[in-house]
Scaffold this motif. Structure first.
Motif, PDB file in Angstrom:
ATOM      1  N   VAL A 154       0.834  -1.208   0.000  1.00  0.00           N
ATOM      2  CA  VAL A 154       0.000   0.000   0.000  1.00  0.00           C
ATOM      3  C   VAL A 154       0.863   1.251   0.000  1.00  0.00           C
ATOM      4  O   VAL A 154       0.629   2.195  -0.764  1.00  0.00           O
ATOM      5  CB  VAL A 154      -0.947  -0.014   1.222  1.00  0.00           C
ATOM      6  N   CYS A 164      -8.731  -0.042   1.413  1.00  0.00           N
ATOM      7  CA  CYS A 164      -8.745  -1.281   2.200  1.00  0.00           C
ATOM      8  C   CYS A 164     -10.024  -1.431   3.011  1.00  0.00           C
ATOM      9  O   CYS A 164     -10.241  -2.475   3.629  1.00  0.00           O
ATOM     10  CB  CYS A 164      -7.540  -1.319   3.140  1.00  0.00           C
ATOM     11  N   PHE A 169     -11.846  -5.908  -0.832  1.00  0.00           N
ATOM     12  CA  PHE A 169     -10.521  -6.136  -0.249  1.00  0.00           C
ATOM     13  C   PHE A 169     -10.569  -7.281   0.763  1.00  0.00           C
ATOM     14  O   PHE A 169      -9.672  -8.132   0.810  1.00  0.00           O
ATOM     15  CB  PHE A 169     -10.022  -4.852   0.415  1.00  0.00           C
ATOM     16  N   CYS A 173      -8.541 -10.942   0.554  1.00  0.00           N
ATOM     17  CA  CYS A 173      -7.702 -11.526   1.604  1.00  0.00           C
ATOM     18  C   CYS A 173      -8.195 -12.919   1.979  1.00  0.00           C
ATOM     19  O   CYS A 173      -7.394 -13.834   2.208  1.00  0.00           O
ATOM     20  CB  CYS A 173      -7.690 -10.613   2.830  1.00  0.00           C
TER      21      CYS A 173
END
Length: 438
Positions: A154, A164, A169, A173
């Motif tokens: 980032v 995020c 996002f 993940c």
């Protein structure tokens, strides 16, 4: 909540309850628990310095705030679980073991390790029997290592922090975690090629529900022109219905004049693409070329309304009010003051010193709205600004002693600027409220 005051202005962590004079340190949540008389680890406010009615009112407000915070936490937890359940990555084999990198002999962490308990010689018998996550510190450390890699990406690529804070996002993940070690990231060619086409197709499928809503209750067509960084004139066309706003088309129109006929043809084509029976109205600003296109559309499609943009209408109203002598003088004086303060580094630093780092210029959606928002900001910080212009720190500045600085200073002191700001803000608020809420 209006029941706490600072004990020491230099220590913002210590406050005193005006209902009982008790001094406390802690977070906002703990303070609310104290007033609401909830929580096992917090004492209860007795309200000895106030009436029973005020105590009950404060308790009710704090209880509502605590319940709202609890509801939001529960909704967030449910939402995160739903997001995780939406992610499905096919597995190869049935093993769920994860290898910890960084040791000579890789340590295997399997499903059982997540629930094994770390040895704690100081734990009591009851604590040792309590089922909890095992190797808690190990998992916490591993999670922190993962976060550092994400943060590095980032920071190095100037990704906006709020990027995020969205569902995509979190799902990304989760998908990476389900895949496990050895994942190969997509290449730039994958992103601009097949993956882009697949996402486009997925987005189109998601819009099918929106299309059904348009056919059921109709929709609005919105169009507006704007200029990009290369000064190219671009016309956007969007639709809006009960399910939200969706993009239709974007066309560069730098080589043509934005006449009524050109705008009419653009809007008429959008109506044909969507279906004339599914369009209720067209929304644009009040520019003369748009009003000309409105007349052309009324001739061809009299059943479709042409509505002026409410934001643009309010903007024109603010512009008209700002041109009235009574308001124009006050706006010009406030504008001159802010231009002078922000035009010199020393005066700007002095202003920020007295306002504790807060700005007086507040940009709005439009230039005219910014004028009134800045007036509101000046009125809000009137005490700090009054203290500033009579302070020796301000008088000692070289820029203030200049001809322009003296004029600006005198206008602020002698023109009763703050009272004028209050009147202007009242007019602005009345217009916006009546326009939005009728």
């Amino acid at each position: 909540m209006g029941v706490w005051v600072l004990v020491d202005i230099n220590n913002k962590d210590k406050v005193k309850c005006i209902l009982c004079d008790k001094q406390m340190c802690g977070g906002v949540y703990r303070l609310k628990q104290y007033i609401a008389q909830e929580g096992k680890n917090v004492k209860k406010c007795q309200g000895m310095k106030t009436t029973k009615e005020k105590l009950l009112e404060a308790q009710e407000k704090c209880k509502k705030a605590l319940d709202e915070a609890k509801r939001k936490r529960e909704e967030k937890t449910v939402r995160e679980l739903e997001l995780r359940e939406e992610v499905h990555v096919s597995r190869v084999g049935g093993s769920e073991e994860v290898t910890c990198v960084g040791s000579l002999e890789p340590h295997k962490l399997g499903p059982v390790d997540k629930w094994t308990k770390a040895i704690d010689p100081t734990a009591t018998k009851s604590e040792s029997l309590t089922q909890q996550r095992l190797n808690k510190e190990l998992w916490k450390e591993r999670l922190h290592e993962v976060h550092k890699y994400i943060a590095r990406w980032v920071f190095n690529h100037a990704i906006s922090f709020n990027a995020c804070d969205n569902d995509e996002f979190k799902q990304m993940c989760e998908a990476i975690g389900q895949f496990g070690p050895g994942i190969e990231p997509p290449t730039m060619f994958d992103l601009r090629g097949g993956l882009l086409e697949e996402e486009y197709a997925r987005t189109k499928s998601l819009l099918q529900e929106c299309e059904a809503e348009k056919m059921k209750n109709g929709c609005s067509i919105m169009t507006d022109a704007w200029s990009d960084k290369k000064r190219r004139s671009i016309m956007n066309v969007c639709t809006n219905c009960a399910d939200g706003t969706s993009f239709i088309s974007s066309k560069e129109m730098s080589d043509v004049s934005h006449t009524s006929e050109v705008i009419f043809e653009l809007v008429d084509k959008a109506i044909e693409d969507i279906g004339p029976d599914d369009v209720v109205q067209v929304v644009t600003d009040n520019a003369s070329n748009n009003m000309g296109a409105k007349k052309l559309l009324h001739v061809k499609r009299p059943h479709i309304f042409w509505t002026s943009c409410a934001a643009h209408t309010i903007n024109l109203m603010l512009q008209g009010i700002g041109n009235m002598p009574r308001f124009k003088k006050m706006i010009d004086q406030a504008k001159a003051f802010t231009i002078f303060v922000y035009g010199h580094t020393r005066t700007l630093e002095c202003m920020r010193y007295f306002t504790e780092g807060k700005e007086i210029v507040r940009p709005g959606v439009t230039r005219f709205a910014s004028n009134y928002l800045t007036l509101d900001s000046i009125q809000e910080k009137k005490d700090q600004l009054r203290k500033m212009v009579v302070h020796s720190r301000w008088d000692s500045l070289k820029d203030v002693k200049s001809k322009k600085g003296k004029k600006c200073h005198n206008n602020y002191i002698e023109s009763n600027l703050l009272e004028g700001c209050k009147v202007d803000i009242g007019s602005f608020c009345a217009i916006v409220q009546s326009s939005l809420f009728g």
